[in-house]
Design a protein around this motif. Structure first.
Motif, PDB file in Angstrom:
ATOM      1  N   ASP A 173      -9.009  -0.515  -3.180  1.00  0.00           N
ATOM      2  CA  ASP A 173      -7.746  -0.179  -3.835  1.00  0.00           C
ATOM      3  C   ASP A 173      -7.376   1.287  -3.646  1.00  0.00           C
ATOM      4  O   ASP A 173      -6.209   1.655  -3.822  1.00  0.00           O
ATOM      5  CB  ASP A 173      -7.827  -0.474  -5.336  1.00  0.00           C
ATOM      6  N   ILE A 174      -8.355   2.123  -3.336  1.00  0.00           N
ATOM      7  CA  ILE A 174      -8.120   3.559  -3.182  1.00  0.00           C
ATOM      8  C   ILE A 174      -8.881   4.060  -1.964  1.00  0.00           C
ATOM      9  O   ILE A 174     -10.051   3.728  -1.795  1.00  0.00           O
ATOM     10  CB  ILE A 174      -8.579   4.347  -4.428  1.00  0.00           C
ATOM     11  N   TYR A 226      -2.650  13.398 -10.912  1.00  0.00           N
ATOM     12  CA  TYR A 226      -3.185  12.227 -10.231  1.00  0.00           C
ATOM     13  C   TYR A 226      -4.560  12.480  -9.618  1.00  0.00           C
ATOM     14  O   TYR A 226      -5.300  11.537  -9.363  1.00  0.00           O
ATOM     15  CB  TYR A 226      -2.197  11.754  -9.168  1.00  0.00           C
ATOM     16  N   SER A 243     -13.168   2.170  -4.097  1.00  0.00           N
ATOM     17  CA  SER A 243     -12.592   3.267  -3.321  1.00  0.00           C
ATOM     18  C   SER A 243     -13.459   3.609  -2.121  1.00  0.00           C
ATOM     19  O   SER A 243     -14.646   3.265  -2.060  1.00  0.00           O
ATOM     20  CB  SER A 243     -12.422   4.510  -4.204  1.00  0.00           C
ATOM     21  N   VAL A 290      -6.420   9.044 -10.819  1.00  0.00           N
ATOM     22  CA  VAL A 290      -6.792   8.026  -9.831  1.00  0.00           C
ATOM     23  C   VAL A 290      -8.294   7.745  -9.860  1.00  0.00           C
ATOM     24  O   VAL A 290      -8.702   6.579  -9.927  1.00  0.00           O
ATOM     25  CB  VAL A 290      -6.319   8.448  -8.425  1.00  0.00           C
ATOM     26  N   ARG A 299      -3.861  10.423  -0.233  1.00  0.00           N
ATOM     27  CA  ARG A 299      -4.646   9.234  -0.532  1.00  0.00           C
ATOM     28  C   ARG A 299      -3.814   7.985  -0.283  1.00  0.00           C
ATOM     29  O   ARG A 299      -2.580   8.046  -0.191  1.00  0.00           O
ATOM     30  CB  ARG A 299      -5.123   9.260  -1.984  1.00  0.00           C
ATOM     31  N   ALA A 332      -3.402  -0.558  -7.847  1.00  0.00           N
ATOM     32  CA  ALA A 332      -3.686   0.785  -8.349  1.00  0.00           C
ATOM     33  C   ALA A 332      -2.396   1.488  -8.759  1.00  0.00           C
ATOM     34  O   ALA A 332      -2.350   2.186  -9.778  1.00  0.00           O
ATOM     35  CB  ALA A 332      -4.418   1.595  -7.285  1.00  0.00           C
ATOM     36  N   VAL A 333      -1.339   1.315  -7.965  1.00  0.00           N
ATOM     37  CA  VAL A 333      -0.058   1.942  -8.300  1.00  0.00           C
ATOM     38  C   VAL A 333       0.482   1.385  -9.621  1.00  0.00           C
ATOM     39  O   VAL A 333       0.953   2.136 -10.488  1.00  0.00           O
ATOM     40  CB  VAL A 333       0.965   1.725  -7.168  1.00  0.00           C
ATOM     41  N   LEU A 384      -3.187   4.100  -1.924  1.00  0.00           N
ATOM     42  CA  LEU A 384      -3.350   3.279  -3.123  1.00  0.00           C
ATOM     43  C   LEU A 384      -2.834   1.877  -2.856  1.00  0.00           C
ATOM     44  O   LEU A 384      -1.803   1.696  -2.189  1.00  0.00           O
ATOM     45  CB  LEU A 384      -2.586   3.880  -4.307  1.00  0.00           C
ATOM     46  N   SER A 385      -3.535   0.888  -3.386  1.00  0.00           N
ATOM     47  CA  SER A 385      -3.033  -0.477  -3.317  1.00  0.00           C
ATOM     48  C   SER A 385      -1.941  -0.679  -4.366  1.00  0.00           C
ATOM     49  O   SER A 385      -1.764   0.143  -5.279  1.00  0.00           O
ATOM     50  CB  SER A 385      -4.173  -1.468  -3.550  1.00  0.00           C
ATOM     51  N   TYR A 435      -9.440   7.854  -0.387  1.00  0.00           N
ATOM     52  CA  TYR A 435      -9.192   9.283  -0.538  1.00  0.00           C
ATOM     53  C   TYR A 435      -9.228   9.982   0.820  1.00  0.00           C
ATOM     54  O   TYR A 435     -10.079   9.685   1.661  1.00  0.00           O
ATOM     55  CB  TYR A 435     -10.247   9.931  -1.437  1.00  0.00           C
ATOM     56  N   TYR A 451       0.866  -1.184   0.000  1.00  0.00           N
ATOM     57  CA  TYR A 451       0.000   0.000   0.000  1.00  0.00           C
ATOM     58  C   TYR A 451       0.898   1.228   0.000  1.00  0.00           C
ATOM     59  O   TYR A 451       1.955   1.240   0.646  1.00  0.00           O
ATOM     60  CB  TYR A 451      -0.916   0.029   1.227  1.00  0.00           C
TER      61      TYR A 451
END
Length: 319
Positions: A119-120, A182, A193, A186, A162, A168-169, A164-165, A122, A91
């Protein structure tokens, strides 16, 4: 790295000699208390003050602190991109070094991502009372416009704070974006999310690195990188100018038929100014896109890394 950490914290840094020690003092106990392997990726965006020296001193006392240094100043988004590109964690959390985004929310972000398989996550600013009235108004206009372009997938008042998993990255790294924004990319991914609401604080020290000029630049990059709407706006302006010209032509014809002796220089002058202004706007919009095409064809990297302390660790595993 032989064993990837579970969490990476990416921190773009530029001339933060006053704020950085306070940020580290507040961030380290939070990460140590998580009970997971972590790394903090400090990306020095070509600082010209004592920030590079401070980062080296911090690294001596904090082995999890990693330094990436640019050979020149490349901008906040480029520093963020470098951190995401080179982070090892399962992460990845991105946070600025001015403590306006509270690091105390990182455990909540990580727990939410794990519990709900997100995965996200915010960081959404629930209160911007620390910002000036002008900045709140301009930020509100920016997010309103961006939501019109991206859709409701973009959370309102969500900046670059934020989580990110790794999936996602990796998806962001695979995108062929030359100048990524981004805040738009994103949400565009559409991954599962969630949100964590926090109160935006005042800058802990130093002056803001996002004056009006950079805010305007960010808005322009966001619009032109993500939408062709300005080109359609140029078309609409051309249609409006055509209709106005037709009206002026009819007015001139009727005046001539009625034998009017009014010279008509004022209407001609206004028409010339209007057409000239519309043409300049259209040429400027086209030039903005042509410039970005030229930049993409050149394929210059968004940044140059002059130093990465992870390479020292690879050469000396005993560190």
């Amino acid at each position: 790295m032989s064993t990837a950490p579970q969490l990476s914290v990416v921190m773009p840094i530029y001339n933060e000699q006053e704020a950085l020690p306070l940020t580290v003092e507040r961030l380290r106990p939070i990460l140590d208390g998580l009970g997971v392997d972590y790394e903090v990726v400090g990306v020095d965006d070509g600082s010209t003050d004592a920030t590079p020296v401070l980062m080296q001193k911090i690294r001596q006392d904090w082995p999890e602190f990693r330094i990436i240094r640019f050979s020149r100043n490349s901008g906040h988004q480029a520093a963020l991109k470098a951190g995401l590109d080179r982070a090892f964690g399962d992460y990845v959390v991105s946070i600025d070094a001015d403590l306006q985004d509270p690091p105390e929310k990182i455990p909540e972000m990580l727990a939410l991502a794990r519990e709900e398989q997100l995965d996200i996550v915010y960081g959404v600013r629930g209160d911007r009372g620390s910002d000036s009235s002008f900045k709140r108004r301009t930020a509100g206009a920016y997010y309103w416009l961006m939501r019109k372009l991206v859709g409701k997938r973009m959370p309102n008042q969500a900046g670059d704070y934020r989580l990110l998993s790794r999936a996602a990255v990796d998806a962001l790294k695979a995108l062929p974006e030359h100048q990524p924004v981004y805040r738009l990319l994103v949400p565009w991914l559409g991954f599962p999310s969630g949100e964590v609401v926090y109160v935006r604080e005042e800058r802990v020290a130093g002056a803001t690195h996002y004056p009006l000029a950079k805010m305007v630049r960010l808005a322009l990059d966001s619009i032109t990188n993500f939408s062709a709407a300005p080109l359609r706006l140029a078309t609409y302006l051309g249609l409006v100018s055509f209709v106005v010209c037709i009206g002026l032509a009819i007015h001139a014809t009727v005046s001539y038929a009625l034998g009017s002796t009014v010279p008509g220089w004022s209407s001609l002058f206004i028409g010339m100014l209007f057409l000239g202004g519309v043409q300049l706007i259209c040429v400027g919009l086209l030039g903005e896109y042509v410039g970005r095409i030229y930049s993409a064809v050149q394929a210059r990297p968004a940044y140059f890394v002059g130093y990465d302390s992870a390479e020292d660790d690879e050469r000396d595993p005993g560190r």
